[in-house]
Write a protein that holds these residues in place. Structure first.
Motif, PDB file in Angstrom:
ATOM      1  N   ARG A 115       6.736   4.569  -2.565  1.00 10.26           N
ATOM      2  CA  ARG A 115       6.979   5.117  -1.222  1.00 10.26           C
ATOM      3  C   ARG A 115       5.981   4.522  -0.237  1.00 10.26           C
ATOM      4  N   TYR A 116       6.522   3.995   0.864  1.00 18.23           N
ATOM      5  CA  TYR A 116       5.710   3.288   1.850  1.00 18.23           C
ATOM      6  C   TYR A 116       5.739   4.018   3.194  1.00 18.23           C
ATOM      7  N   PRO A 117       4.584   4.483   3.675  1.00 17.48           N
ATOM      8  CA  PRO A 117       4.534   5.145   4.987  1.00 17.48           C
ATOM      9  C   PRO A 117       4.401   4.161   6.147  1.00 17.48           C
ATOM     10  N   ALA A 118       4.298   2.861   5.846  1.00 22.62           N
ATOM     11  CA  ALA A 118       4.202   1.854   6.901  1.00 22.62           C
ATOM     12  C   ALA A 118       4.824   0.557   6.400  1.00 22.62           C
ATOM     13  N   LEU A 119       5.294  -0.267   7.330  1.00 18.62           N
ATOM     14  CA  LEU A 119       5.900  -1.548   6.967  1.00 18.62           C
ATOM     15  C   LEU A 119       5.935  -2.444   8.187  1.00 18.62           C
ATOM     16  N   LEU A 120       6.196  -3.726   7.941  1.00 17.78           N
ATOM     17  CA  LEU A 120       6.496  -4.676   9.003  1.00 17.78           C
ATOM     18  C   LEU A 120       7.967  -5.051   8.893  1.00 17.78           C
ATOM     19  N   ALA A 121       8.684  -4.975  10.014  1.00 17.80           N
ATOM     20  CA  ALA A 121      10.083  -5.373  10.078  1.00 17.80           C
ATOM     21  C   ALA A 121      10.175  -6.631  10.942  1.00 17.80           C
ATOM     22  N   PHE A 122      10.849  -7.656  10.438  1.00 16.12           N
ATOM     23  CA  PHE A 122      10.939  -8.946  11.113  1.00 16.12           C
ATOM     24  C   PHE A 122      12.354  -9.098  11.668  1.00 16.12           C
ATOM     25  N   ASP A 123      12.454  -9.128  12.999  1.00 13.11           N
ATOM     26  CA  ASP A 123      13.748  -9.219  13.675  1.00 13.11           C
ATOM     27  C   ASP A 123      14.071 -10.697  13.910  1.00 13.11           C
ATOM     28  N   HIS A 124      14.941 -11.255  13.068  1.00 18.54           N
ATOM     29  CA  HIS A 124      15.269 -12.683  13.162  1.00 18.54           C
ATOM     30  C   HIS A 124      16.052 -13.005  14.425  1.00 18.54           C
ATOM     31  N   HIS A 125      16.752 -12.048  14.990  1.00 22.25           N
ATOM     32  CA  HIS A 125      17.528 -12.298  16.201  1.00 22.25           C
ATOM     33  C   HIS A 125      16.637 -12.267  17.446  1.00 22.25           C
ATOM     34  N   ALA A 126      15.817 -11.238  17.577  1.00 23.21           N
ATOM     35  CA  ALA A 126      14.924 -11.127  18.734  1.00 23.21           C
ATOM     36  C   ALA A 126      13.652 -11.955  18.567  1.00 23.21           C
ATOM     37  N   ARG A 127      13.400 -12.454  17.358  1.00 25.80           N
ATOM     38  CA  ARG A 127      12.214 -13.254  17.036  1.00 25.80           C
ATOM     39  C   ARG A 127      10.936 -12.499  17.396  1.00 25.80           C
ATOM     40  N   GLN A 128      10.842 -11.292  16.832  1.00 23.16           N
ATOM     41  CA  GLN A 128       9.624 -10.516  16.974  1.00 23.16           C
ATOM     42  C   GLN A 128       9.396  -9.697  15.715  1.00 23.16           C
ATOM     43  N   SER A 158       0.806  -1.225   0.000  1.00 24.73           N
ATOM     44  CA  SER A 158       0.000   0.000   0.000  1.00 24.73           C
ATOM     45  C   SER A 158       0.835   1.268   0.000  1.00 24.73           C
ATOM     46  N   PRO A 159       1.674   1.469  -1.019  1.00 21.67           N
ATOM     47  CA  PRO A 159       2.428   2.725  -1.093  1.00 21.67           C
ATOM     48  C   PRO A 159       1.500   3.903  -1.309  1.00 21.67           C
ATOM     49  N   ASP A 160       1.967   5.086  -0.879  1.00 24.00           N
ATOM     50  CA  ASP A 160       1.138   6.276  -1.104  1.00 24.00           C
ATOM     51  C   ASP A 160       1.532   7.027  -2.368  1.00 24.00           C
ATOM     52  N   LYS A 161       2.723   6.736  -2.925  1.00 31.36           N
ATOM     53  CA  LYS A 161       3.144   7.331  -4.188  1.00 31.36           C
ATOM     54  C   LYS A 161       4.033   6.342  -4.933  1.00 31.36           C
ATOM     55  N   THR A 162       3.970   6.394  -6.263  1.00 32.61           N
ATOM     56  CA  THR A 162       4.820   5.545  -7.094  1.00 32.61           C
ATOM     57  C   THR A 162       5.220   6.309  -8.348  1.00 32.61           C
TER      58      THR A 162
END
Length: 437
Positions: free
Chosen positions: A109-122, A44-48
């Motif tokens: 351009r993305y105003p939001a995202l999910l980041a996956f922390d493989h070390h902290a497992r969250q 769901s980018p807000d601009k492309t």
């Protein structure tokens, strides 16, 4: 986008978090392998944009003014994901390169995202907004992506029944021609590639290829990008450029390859052979020098260094020789300046770069995404990118998908055409297995 909000959630595998959105235009997953820490899911980018007279200026305009991030957050806290085709290099040096049907630069351009922390497992949801409330709303919306479900079963059987390789004899002839041109003093090195083409089987889609590659041979720079009428699936082992908000630059060119062995003894012997090879070390050093020269265009005098040379890194099907070059971005320079100074990557062009590109253009059809770069550029000035090797470009064609992948080899004065052709086959092996078995 001045404010940033972070929310956390229990661990989920990033590939399967993407699955419900696999067909959505501009859905993107950047998934690390090995010891890497962070993966990202964006939608769901807000601009492309995918066409611009000056793509580098358009990238800067899309990013806007530099914004601070949260020091407790992931490296990428919102910004732009860009797909730079190899032919973006024509905007750096006017070589009149022929084009494919892929744009030179596509950005979202993305105003939001999910980041996956493989070390902290969250999982960390990141939201950007003009106010704290707007940023928090976007972070909560991103967190809700984890609640979506996908009931499609994994595709079974070969994803591509007929994968056709370009003519082996013609490739060896092209390599021999490049060797002659090197001996004649025109260039020192050029990367020459072969193509494999085909169609996905009925009922298969690009996400099926992405998941199969991740299961069979995860790479440090795995990626999936769905575009209108196109898709990119990459299993790249190679970093192109990394920039942190403080201006530290790193590039890690790959040059030198051996296949993995049948058993541990042979595997170790092949890795040792690669490390000891004068030819491969010389080939690698040429590209290190080229990248040092590229970075020096946007770095203060004396800041460009090569702290690590000729490290053997091992992947599912090959061993590679990898070096590290570092620098600092000069005051007043931008991420667009860095990209312009260094594109296309030196490891997949040759030396001298411009003349090598002319040689490549005379021997290969336009490359499109192959040997370009997939990157993210953060609002805070951070940047990371891969070299698009081990990559499949897919284009919707009627009810199905046609695909192309390429694999190349760096040609130097003592290259053996048959040996270089075998190197391309070792490099394509993981993609070929995922597509045909």
């Amino acid at each position: 986008m001045r404010r940033v909000a972070l929310l956390t959630a229990p661990w989920r595998e990033p590939v399967w978090a993407l699955a419900p959105f696999r067909d959505e235009p501009y859905a993107c997953a950047l998934v690390t392998g090995g010891q890497g820490r962070w993966s990202y899911l964006l939608r769901s980018p807000d601009k492309t944009f995918d066409t611009a007279a000056d793509p580098f200026a358009a990238l800067l305009d899309l990013l806007g003014a530099r914004l601070a991030g949260d020091p407790e957050g992931p490296p990428f806290q919102g910004g732009v994901v860009g797909l730079a085709a190899y032919e973006l290099g024509d905007h750096v040096e006017a070589l009149n390169l022929a084009r494919t049907d892929w744009p030179d630069l596509t950005c979202a351009r993305y105003p939001a995202l999910l980041a996956f922390d493989h070390h902290a497992r969250q999982v960390v949801a990141v939201g950007r907004g003009e106010t704290d409330v707007e940023a928090a709303e976007r972070a909560r919306a991103a967190l809700a992506w984890l609640d979506a479900s996908d009931d499609r079963a994994a595709f079974e059987g070969p994803l591509c029944a007929d994968l056709f390789a370009s003519d082996a004899e013609a490739y060896e002839t092209a390599v021999a021609e490049v060797v002659d041109r090197i001996v004649g003093g025109e260039i020192f090195q050029a990367n020459i590639a072969r193509a494999w083409t085909g169609r996905l089987a009925a009922g298969a889609d690009p996400f099926d290829l992405f998941t199969r590659l991740r299961a069979q041979s995860p790479a440090p720079f795995s990626a999936y990008l769905r575009l209108p009428g196109r898709a990119l699936v990459s299993n790249s082992p190679e970093r192109f450029l990394k920039l942190d908000p403080a201006g530290a630059i790193e590039t890690k060119p790959i040059k030198g390859t051996r296949p993995r062995g049948r058993d541990a003894v042979q595997d170790q012997a092949l890795a040792a052979e690669l490390l000891a090879s004068d030819k491969d070390r010389a080939e690698n050093l040429m590209i290190v020098d080229l990248m040092r020269n590229d970075l020096a265009r946007v770095a203060p005098p004396g800041s460009v260094k090569a702290p690590e040379l000729f490290k053997v890194e091992s992947f599912a099907n090959v061993h590679h020789l990898v070096s590290t070059v570092t620098a600092r971005l000069a005051q007043g320079r931008t991420v667009a300046d860095l990209l312009r100074a260094s594109f296309p990557p030196g490891s997949i062009t040759g030396a001298p770069k411009v003349q090598a590109m002319k040689v490549i253009a005379g021997l290969e059809p336009p490359r499109g995404p192959y040997c370009g770069s997939l990157f993210w550029a953060g609002f805070d000035g951070a940047f990371d990118s891969s070299v698009l090797i081990r990559t499949v470009g897919l284009v919707q064609d009627g009810d199905g998908w046609r695909l192309e992948a390429r694999a190349g080899a760096g040609i130097v004065a003592d290259s053996d055409p048959h040996g270089e052709r075998l190197e391309t086959e070792a490099k394509i092996a993981a993609l070929k297995k995922a597509l045909t078995e």
